[in-house]
Structures are given as C-alpha cells and as structure tokens.
Scaffold this active site. Structure first.
Site, PDB file in Angstrom:
ATOM      1  N   GLY A  20      36.718  34.529  44.169  1.00 39.06           N
ATOM      2  CA  GLY A  20      37.274  35.338  42.657  1.00 39.06           C
ATOM      3  C   GLY A  20      38.738  33.917  43.175  1.00 39.06           C
ATOM      4  O   GLY A  20      39.573  34.617  42.391  1.00 39.06           O
ATOM      5  N   ALA A  21      39.082  32.904  43.474  1.00 38.42           N
ATOM      6  CA  ALA A  21      40.181  32.452  43.668  1.00 38.42           C
ATOM      7  C   ALA A  21      40.562  31.471  42.069  1.00 38.42           C
ATOM      8  O   ALA A  21      41.663  31.067  42.726  1.00 38.42           O
ATOM      9  CB  ALA A  21      40.897  31.931  44.912  1.00 38.42           C
ATOM     10  N   GLY A  24      42.429  34.785  37.308  1.00 40.41           N
ATOM     11  CA  GLY A  24      43.297  36.355  37.759  1.00 40.41           C
ATOM     12  C   GLY A  24      44.349  36.548  38.975  1.00 40.41           C
ATOM     13  O   GLY A  24      44.605  36.282  39.478  1.00 40.41           O
ATOM     14  N   ILE A  25      43.379  38.061  39.702  1.00 37.27           N
ATOM     15  CA  ILE A  25      43.932  38.433  40.604  1.00 37.27           C
ATOM     16  C   ILE A  25      43.861  37.942  42.282  1.00 37.27           C
ATOM     17  O   ILE A  25      44.744  36.967  42.818  1.00 37.27           O
ATOM     18  CB  ILE A  25      43.681  39.868  41.058  1.00 37.27           C
ATOM     19  CG1 ILE A  25      44.078  40.850  40.180  1.00 37.27           C
ATOM     20  CG2 ILE A  25      44.204  39.942  42.732  1.00 37.27           C
ATOM     21  CD1 ILE A  25      42.706  42.225  40.198  1.00 37.27           C
ATOM     22  N   GLY A  26      42.933  37.225  42.282  1.00 34.28           N
ATOM     23  CA  GLY A  26      42.411  35.985  43.530  1.00 34.28           C
ATOM     24  C   GLY A  26      43.521  34.461  42.785  1.00 34.28           C
ATOM     25  O   GLY A  26      43.573  34.247  44.225  1.00 34.28           O
ATOM     26  N   SER A 150      39.536  49.074  43.462  1.00 34.55           N
ATOM     27  CA  SER A 150      39.858  49.587  42.577  1.00 34.55           C
ATOM     28  C   SER A 150      39.860  51.045  42.162  1.00 34.55           C
ATOM     29  O   SER A 150      39.406  51.988  42.859  1.00 34.55           O
ATOM     30  CB  SER A 150      38.822  49.070  41.172  1.00 34.55           C
ATOM     31  OG  SER A 150      39.727  49.592  40.316  1.00 34.55           O
ATOM     32  N   TYR A 185      29.936  49.972  37.534  1.00 31.30           N
ATOM     33  CA  TYR A 185      31.338  49.692  38.001  1.00 31.30           C
ATOM     34  C   TYR A 185      31.822  50.435  39.216  1.00 31.30           C
ATOM     35  O   TYR A 185      32.122  50.031  39.781  1.00 31.30           O
ATOM     36  CB  TYR A 185      32.128  48.635  36.785  1.00 31.30           C
ATOM     37  CG  TYR A 185      33.467  48.131  37.572  1.00 31.30           C
ATOM     38  CD1 TYR A 185      33.240  46.443  37.826  1.00 31.30           C
ATOM     39  CD2 TYR A 185      34.175  49.242  37.636  1.00 31.30           C
ATOM     40  CE1 TYR A 185      34.790  46.838  38.281  1.00 31.30           C
ATOM     41  CE2 TYR A 185      35.808  47.770  38.117  1.00 31.30           C
ATOM     42  CZ  TYR A 185      35.847  47.285  38.815  1.00 31.30           C
ATOM     43  OH  TYR A 185      36.211  46.665  38.852  1.00 31.30           O
TER      44      TYR A 185
HETATM   45  N1  LIG Z   1      42.281  43.416  36.727  1.00 29.62           N
HETATM   46  C1  LIG Z   1      41.863  44.753  36.699  1.00 29.62           C
HETATM   47  O1  LIG Z   1      42.451  45.551  36.298  1.00 29.62           O
HETATM   48  C2  LIG Z   1      40.951  45.123  38.077  1.00 29.62           C
HETATM   49  C3  LIG Z   1      41.465  46.126  38.755  1.00 29.62           C
HETATM   50  C4  LIG Z   1      40.699  46.751  39.560  1.00 29.62           C
HETATM   51  C5  LIG Z   1      39.822  46.140  40.613  1.00 29.62           C
HETATM   52  N2  LIG Z   1      40.238  44.522  39.858  1.00 29.62           N
HETATM   53  C6  LIG Z   1      39.211  43.691  40.877  1.00 29.62           C
HETATM   54  O2  LIG Z   1      39.786  42.448  41.017  1.00 29.62           O
HETATM   55  C7  LIG Z   1      38.787  41.647  41.324  1.00 29.62           C
HETATM   56  C8  LIG Z   1      39.151  40.152  40.984  1.00 29.62           C
HETATM   57  O3  LIG Z   1      39.151  40.826  39.349  1.00 29.62           O
HETATM   58  P1  LIG Z   1      40.033  39.904  38.140  1.00 29.62           P
HETATM   59  O4  LIG Z   1      41.058  41.140  37.330  1.00 29.62           O
HETATM   60  O5  LIG Z   1      41.323  38.951  38.874  1.00 29.62           O
HETATM   61  O6  LIG Z   1      38.244  39.128  37.825  1.00 29.62           O
HETATM   62  P2  LIG Z   1      38.959  37.404  36.653  1.00 29.62           P
HETATM   63  O7  LIG Z   1      40.156  37.223  35.872  1.00 29.62           O
HETATM   64  O8  LIG Z   1      37.908  37.904  35.642  1.00 29.62           O
HETATM   65  O9  LIG Z   1      38.133  36.962  37.932  1.00 29.62           O
HETATM   66  C9  LIG Z   1      37.147  37.286  38.610  1.00 29.62           C
HETATM   67  C10 LIG Z   1      36.880  36.120  39.797  1.00 29.62           C
HETATM   68  O10 LIG Z   1      35.855  36.533  40.479  1.00 29.62           O
HETATM   69  C11 LIG Z   1      34.801  35.631  40.855  1.00 29.62           C
HETATM   70  N3  LIG Z   1      33.179  35.331  40.256  1.00 29.62           N
HETATM   71  C12 LIG Z   1      33.100  36.786  39.764  1.00 29.62           C
HETATM   72  N4  LIG Z   1      31.386  36.594  39.242  1.00 29.62           N
HETATM   73  C13 LIG Z   1      30.927  35.832  40.335  1.00 29.62           C
HETATM   74  C14 LIG Z   1      30.012  35.368  40.650  1.00 29.62           C
HETATM   75  N5  LIG Z   1      28.865  35.388  40.651  1.00 29.62           N
HETATM   76  N6  LIG Z   1      30.610  34.121  42.146  1.00 29.62           N
HETATM   77  C15 LIG Z   1      31.173  33.432  42.065  1.00 29.62           C
HETATM   78  N7  LIG Z   1      32.242  34.325  41.583  1.00 29.62           N
HETATM   79  C16 LIG Z   1      31.564  35.087  40.844  1.00 29.62           C
HETATM   80  C17 LIG Z   1      35.409  34.771  38.947  1.00 29.62           C
HETATM   81  O11 LIG Z   1      34.914  33.299  39.079  1.00 29.62           O
HETATM   82  P3  LIG Z   1      35.060  32.555  37.614  1.00 29.62           P
HETATM   83  O12 LIG Z   1      36.306  32.251  37.915  1.00 29.62           O
HETATM   84  O13 LIG Z   1      33.805  31.592  37.906  1.00 29.62           O
HETATM   85  O14 LIG Z   1      34.162  33.520  36.366  1.00 29.62           O
HETATM   86  C18 LIG Z   1      36.959  34.422  38.980  1.00 29.62           C
HETATM   87  O15 LIG Z   1      37.330  33.872  40.679  1.00 29.62           O
HETATM   88  C19 LIG Z   1      37.710  42.357  41.240  1.00 29.62           C
HETATM   89  O16 LIG Z   1      37.044  42.449  42.304  1.00 29.62           O
HETATM   90  C20 LIG Z   1      38.053  43.445  40.554  1.00 29.62           C
HETATM   91  O17 LIG Z   1      37.104  44.600  40.584  1.00 29.62           O
HETATM   92  C21 LIG Z   1      40.828  44.418  39.633  1.00 29.62           C
END
Ligand SMILES: NC(=O)c1ccc[n+]([C@@H]2O[C@H](COP(=O)([O-])OP(=O)(O)OC[C@H]3O[C@@H](n4cnc5c(N)ncnc54)[C@H](OP(=O)(O)O)[C@@H]3O)[C@@H](O)[C@H]2O)c1
Length: 303
Positions: A20-21, A24-26, A150, A185
C-alpha cells in the site's frame, strides 16, 4: 571485560518491505523511510503506480534509494504467494515488513478464493504475506513487523463474528443499511490487532517483534471507489482529517525508533502505546483467529 554494545536500531541501511505504498499513508511513510536511508520493497497491484512511486522516491533522495517493486493483488492468494516467492528470491534480508494496504467495500464481493473482499485485503493478505516471509524475517535478526490498524476497530463491538466470516449477515438487509460495511471494515481492523497479538506471542524469543498502530483520520484516497455517498462522506471528514505525513508518523517511528526495541504485541497511536477495545484484548480469540486464518489460507502451521 568490556561489555559488547549493540548498535542502536535505526532504519538507515535496512530493507523495508511495504504494502500500500502507492498512495496515502503508505506512500508518505515510504518517502520518509527513504529519506532516513532505508532501502525499499514496494508491493503494488499496478506496475504503473509502482513505477510512479519509485520515481517520486528517487526524485526525493536524488536516486540514492534502492527501490524494488513486487506485483501483487492482495485480494488474490495466488498472487500473494507468487509475489512472496519473488521477494524470497530477490531479497536476501527483510528487516521491516509493513502491512499497510487496506480498503473498504460497500458491496459484498467474494474473491476467487471465496473470501469476502474486505477480509481478504485487510486481514488475510497481511496474514499470508507475513507467514510466507517469516523465516526470512527471522534470518534478518532483529526484524520488525508493523500492521496498519485503525480506531475503526472499535466499531466491531461484538468482536470477530466467526460464524459469519463471509459477512453474509453484515451485508444483508437491514444490517447493510445500518452501516454493515463499516462494521465489516471495523472487524478487519480488529483482526489486525488480534493478528499482531498472536504473531508477537509466536515470535517470542526470536528477536522479531510485531506491532500495529492507528494512524488517526487521514486525508487519503481511502473509500473513494464506493460511490458518490462515500465520496461525499469522505469530503466532509476531510475537514477533520490529518495530512498524510502526520498519518504516517507512527508507522515511521515504529520502523525507525530505537526507543521501542523489544516492544512487541502492542497497539500504538501518536507514537504512544494505546489501549484498544475490549474485543481486541483476548489472547484466546487471537489464537482462534490465527487458526481460522491458517485454514482460510490453507497455510501450514508455524513450526
Ligand atoms: N485514511 C484513514 O483515515 C485511515 C484511518 C485508519 C486506518 N487507515 C488504514 O490505513 C491503511 C492505508 O490506507 P490509506 O488511508 O492510505 O488509503 P489509500 O490512499 O486508499 O491507500 C491504500 C493503499 O492500499 C493499496 N491497495 C488497496 N487494495 C489493494 C489490493 N487489492 N492489492 C494491492 N494493494 C492494494 C492501494 O493501492 P492502489 O494505489 O493501487 O489503489 C494503496 O496503495 C489502510 O490499511 C487503512 O485501513 C486509514
């Protein structure tokens, strides 16, 4: 005789594998880890996005970072196994594994493995990838495993619903109208904590530690593929959200800080140990979840 002093831990010169890099966060974490001197392995589902991420990182560090891209669709266990095999061939060591990729789905979709998609990406993918790479992590000495959970895990008030693992009830009427997808979720994010608890227990004495964290509410691409209502909700939540760099702060700290060397099985928020919900505190449930996850990935028990 003068006591041998071990070098303080830092991520500089270490190999960090992160899912997930590409967003977003990654992405924010990968950039900061590269700036701090880590080499990176990025697990991405899109070659194009993987390459764009490499470019961004190289631009930031003047081409000084070694960045590998491994392709895996984390909804697909065969794809995860194939990526893990490539990682084991190409990476002689893995010092830090970050299970960060995650998603939410408003509709109930089963993967080709017959697993509900949120559970597949958020829980079984970290479980499978970690267990497939565990021997390499152990060989690397004091490795660290970090999983992005989360505060949303608190929505799963009834804990892991073991008799509805494919979430038929959660997504059926009327539960789906009452936020079934959000509860699902939350259940997967609770699973991240329970997975960390049991992993840390199994790894006791190996030098490898496992921790998880809550990034807070962060402005990312999360929940953008679930229709207009979800996008509108996220747009409103943006007003209360933190920037990605702040969301990645605890992840980077867990990967880089010497202060937490030896800490394992914990849940962190804002670089401090935090107390998760009551449902996340049962070692017995953590053990049960591990066994169920082994079954769902048809993976051999850790020896
Ligand atoms: N944002 C928040 O407020 C929040 C709060 C608490 C926890 N989190 C957690 O933080 C983590 C990162 O999320 P984010 O907020 O940074 O969201 P994000 O911007 O949507 O990033 C998600 C990442 O996961 C990858 N991903 C999703 N489905 C995938 C799949 N089937 N195979 C391979 N890679 C996949 C995405 O790849 P693509 O670039 O190809 O889409 C992207 O790199 C998640 O575990 C989420 O549950 C987020």
């Amino acid at each position: 005789m003068e006591q041998l002093k071990t070098k303080p831990w830092s991520v500089s010169g270490k190999y960090v594998l992160i899912t997930g890099a590409t967003s977003g966060i990654g992405l924010a974490a990968a950039k900061e880890l590269a700036v701090r001197g880590a080499d990176l392995g990025i697990v991405a589902r899109s070659q194009v996005k993987g390459n764009e991420t490499v470019e961004q990182i190289q631009k930031l560090t003047g081409g000084q970072t070694k960045v590998d891209v491994f392709l895996a669709d984390l909804t697909d266990q065969l794809s995860i196994r194939s990526a893990a095999s490539e990682i084991l061939t190409r990476c002689p060591r893995i010092d830090v594994l970050v299970n960060n990729a995650g998603a939410m789905f408003v509709k109930r979709i089963l993967t080709r493995d017959g697993i509900e998609k949120t559970w597949a990406v958020n829980h079984l993918a970290p479980f499978l990838l970690t267990t497939l790479l565990l021997d390499r992590l152990k060989m690397s000495g004091q490795a660290r495993i970090i999983t992005t959970s989360s505060h949303g895990h608190k929505m799963a008030k009834t804990g892991i619903v073991f008799d509805d693992l494919t979430a038929e009830k959660r997504y059926s009427f009327p539960q789906v109208l009452l936020g079934g997808a959000n509860f699902r979720y939350g259940e997967t994010k609770l699973a991240n904590i329970l997975f960390t608890t049991e992993l840390a227990r199994l790894l006791e004495g190996t030098g490898v530690v496992a921790n998880c964290f809550d990034p807070g509410l962060v402005t990312t691409n999360f929940n953008q593929d679930n229709g207009l209502l979800a996008r509108m909700t996220m747009a409103v939540m943006k007003r209360f959200s933190r920037p990605v760099e702040k969301g990645a702060e605890t992840l980077v700290w867990l990967a880089d800080s010497n202060d937490i060397s030896g800490e394992s099985g914990k849940y962190y928020m804002d670089m401090k140990a935090a107390i998760p919900s009551a449902a996340a505190l049962s070692g017995e449930i953590a053990q049960k979840l591990w066994e169920v996850s082994e079954f769902q990935t048809q993976h051999l028990k850790l020896g």
